[in-house]
Every structure is written in structure tokens, then in C-alpha cells.
Design a protein around this motif. Structure first.
Motif, PDB file in Angstrom:
ATOM      1  N   ASP A  95       0.830  -1.207   0.000  1.00  0.00           N
ATOM      2  CA  ASP A  95       0.000   0.000   0.000  1.00  0.00           C
ATOM      3  C   ASP A  95       0.867   1.261   0.000  1.00  0.00           C
ATOM      4  N   TRP A  96       1.920   1.263   0.815  1.00  0.00           N
ATOM      5  CA  TRP A  96       2.833   2.423   0.901  1.00  0.00           C
ATOM      6  C   TRP A  96       3.509   2.689  -0.447  1.00  0.00           C
ATOM      7  N   PHE A  97       3.941   1.631  -1.111  1.00  0.00           N
ATOM      8  CA  PHE A  97       4.705   1.795  -2.345  1.00  0.00           C
ATOM      9  C   PHE A  97       3.826   1.760  -3.598  1.00  0.00           C
ATOM     10  N   GLY A  98       2.510   1.793  -3.414  1.00  0.00           N
ATOM     11  CA  GLY A  98       1.618   1.866  -4.567  1.00  0.00           C
ATOM     12  C   GLY A  98       1.560   0.590  -5.393  1.00  0.00           C
TER      13      GLY A  98
END
Lengths: 228, 228
Positions: free
Chosen positions: B104-107
Motif C-alpha cells: 500500500d505504501w509503495f503503490g
């Protein structure tokens, strides 16, 4: 307390911890006979059902050892010429142990921690460290006391939201890297000590508010110790 | 099952999950009145002691929602033009959830997993994901089936001991990155599919045998998505 055949074998081989008691199943005791003499004399052979009662593991183990906590003294000459970590109020024992394992992988010798961190000798910390607690030196010390003992020009790095991307700046070594609490980040009392503010960049398409504390530590340490 | 005021608020705002039941304390129900209509009609107000009985959390929560699992269909056109993960036999729900949070953080939009992975809807996975399960698409699918649906020239990367350091090679995007089991690594059945073997380099002074699976995933994804 150290549990399981693999971890106990590692502690025995390491030989640096004084053992207070060893509880083992008959099978383990037979397969490992004779133990080093100071282990053999502390051995108590117990039924698997008895071992399960003292174990903190959900599944039964073959062996469990109680070790004496080592006395660790620190002076500024102990700080090696690389990166050291300072854990500011890390509360989850799994995170604490996982961070010790990261430090061990990247050859970081000292992990300092604030006195409100979870206890190093929590069995969950020991388990998550996968033996790293044997090699990484870990000491609870107030940050001000640590800072006073270190060279005044030693950089203090900290990951904060407005920091420079770790992929776009030089990361100084030797230095101290502060890792903040799981939900609050680095405490406001420590922010003034940070001489270099850094951050792990988030993708434009990213949605998460933050990364897990141990994961963030892993990404930071990888870039400090191995990144170009 | 989604627990706690923050996570439930996120699910309500997201609006993509069908709700089957909501259990809340009188305080929460009053403070959040009125809920969206399809939530309001599923609401049951219960005493804190009753909520504690159904909760999986050690400390009491204000609210708990039961959601319908979404139907997720996959076709090769769904694969975005960046990195996707394939989790091979990840067993720890905390690791699984933490990996979703990293994605989620890194897309990263798709996290595929083998059918022997821990269940996505395990409450510990949901908790560790910190809401990422709402945004990251996660699908259990045999690797061979996934591979057959993807463009044949899409690189398949995997971290193995003898791989090239991620700091010394170009990491291809788009690609699939396989993350192996916590103790066994990538299963032998999947090794032949890896077109690019990579590794996280260990410091010469490092002692640990390995890194935690979620920490390794974080370091890999950071370098793939953000590293230079």
C-alpha cells in the motif's frame, strides 16, 4: 528464557551467557548427551507435558533454558565506526526482536533503547530476534545520557515526515539513527537532537499512512549500510 | 471482521465493502449517529463486556464490523504497469498484513498469494495491514495459473541466497516479485520460473542467517519502487 532446540544450540555454542537452568525432554537430553559441563549440571529432564506448562510457545518444545542477563557497560570508546540505533519507545516485542535481527544482518553492533521500550528479555523479543540478542549489544539508556557520552559532532539521524528522501541524500556513517514509537513516531523531546532529518519516500499512488516500525528500520539500515 | 473505531471509520468511508453486522458500544453508536443507512440498519448496540466476548483484541474496542468478502476477479489486463508481489506460502498473519501495508505504501496494486498462505481474512492479518486490505487487491491463485495469464516476457524476480545484490543491478518494472516462506524461502517448484535472481546483501560483519519475511519485502519494494 530461550526456547527450542535451534536457539538453545546457538546459545550453547556461543558460550557467553551463564545458564541458570535447562529443562528438556528425555529425547533431547539423550540426543545431546553430554552437554558442556556447566550446562549438564543445570539440566532437569521433564516430561513433554511439564515442559509445555513452563513454555511460552503455543506448540511444544524440546528444550528451554534460563540464562543470566549479562551486565553490559557502555563507554564512548565502545561505539564502533558505523551505524548505531536508538529505539525511542518501541512497545511491540515482535518489532523489538525483529529490529535486533536487522541490526545483526547489517553488522550494527549497538542498539540503544529508551527505558520505556518493551523489555529486551521479553520471550517474544528473544524469539523474534532469532538469536540476534546473542550478538547485538543492547542497552537501555536515556538519550541525553547517551548523547553526552558520544563525540559532539556525531550525526544524529531520524526519520520524520518532512525529512529528505533516503534515496536522494548522503547518509552519514558513523552516526546514530533514532527509530520512533509505532504510533507516535519520534518523541518531541528527542526531535531537537536530530541533525539530519530523513524519510522513506512513499509512492504517489501509495495509500498507507505509515510503515511498520521494524520494516521502516530495515529499509533505513539497508540504505545506510549497503545503498549507493 | 474489522475492529476498532479508526479501522471501522476507514471501511465506512471507503464504502466498497458490504457490511453484514456492526456491534458497537452505546458511546460509539451515539457519537457516530447517524451511520450511512446500510450500516445503520445492521447496527447492534451491545454492552462493552459483550463486545469484549466477540472481539479478538486483548483490550476492549468500541466497535466491530463483519464485512462480506469481496469477489475479486483477475485477468491479465488487470496487472498494472509496475511491480506485483507473489507470496509463496507466507504463514504468519502478522507478516501477511505487514506486507499488504508495504504494498500500500509503495503503490503496489496486486498481491497474489499461494493457496497455502495464511488466510487474508484472518483478524491478525487485517489488523497488521492497518487498512491496506481495503486498497491492495489480494488474490489466492496457483503460480502456474497466474504465469499462464501474464505476458510471457514479464520478468519474474525472486530473492535467493546466490542472487545479485539489489544495490548492484537494475530491477525491472513491470515485473512479479516472489516472496518466499518464512523459514524455507521460495519453494523449489517455483525456482525454475525466476528469470532474475536477486538478494539483499548482508554486511561482512553481519551474523543473522536471514531477515524477517516482511522486513525483506520492505527492503526489496523500496529498492524496486524508489531506489536509484
Amino acid at each position: 528464557m530461550v526456547e527450542g532446540a535451534k536457539m538453545v544450540a546457538e546459545v550453547m555454542a556461543d558460550g557467553q551467557h551463564e545458564v541458570e537452568a535447562v529443562f528438556a525432554t528425555p529425547d533431547w537430553a539423550e540426543a545431546n548427551f553430554p552437554l558442556p559441563s556447566h550446562w549438564q549440571e543445570k539440566l532437569m529432564v521433564v516430561a513433554p507435558a511439564e515442559l509445555k506448562k513452563i513454555s511460552t510457545h503455543p506448540s511444544p518444545n524440546q528444550v528451554l533454558a534460563i540464562l543470566k542477563q549479562p551486565d553490559l557497560t557502555f563507554n564512548h570508546q565502545s561505539i564502533p565506526n558505523n551505524l548505531s540505533l536508538y529505539l525511542d519507545d518501541i512497545r511491540d516485542p515482535g518489532n523489538f526482536g525483529t529490529i535486533l535481527r536487522i541490526a545483526d544482518w547489517f553488522g550494527i553492533q549497538w542498539v540503544f533503547c529508551s527505558e520505556n521500550c518493551v523489555e529486551l528479555y521479553n520471550p517474544k523479543t528473544i524469539n523474534a530476534s532469532m538469536g540476534a540478542f546473542l550478538r547485538v549489544k543492547c542497552l537501555a539508556i536515556p538519550f541525553t545520557e547517551l548523547k553526552a557520552a558520544l563525540p559532539p559532532d556525531l550525526p544524529v539521524c531520524g526519520a520524520v515526515l518532512e525529512g529528505t528522501s533516503i534515496f536522494e541524500t548522503d547518509l552519514p556513517i558513523p552516526s546514530i539513527l533514532i527509530i520512533g514509537n509505532e504510533s507516535q513516531g519520534i518523541s518531541s523531546a528527542l526531535l531537537p537532537y536530530i541533525s539530519k532529518k530523513i524519510s522513506i519516500p512513499k509512492s504517489k499512488a501509495g495509500g498507507a499512512e505509515s510503515l511498520n516500525a521494524a520494516v521502516a528500520t530495515g529499509i533505513l539500515c539497508a540504505q545506510f549500510m549497503m545503498g549507493k
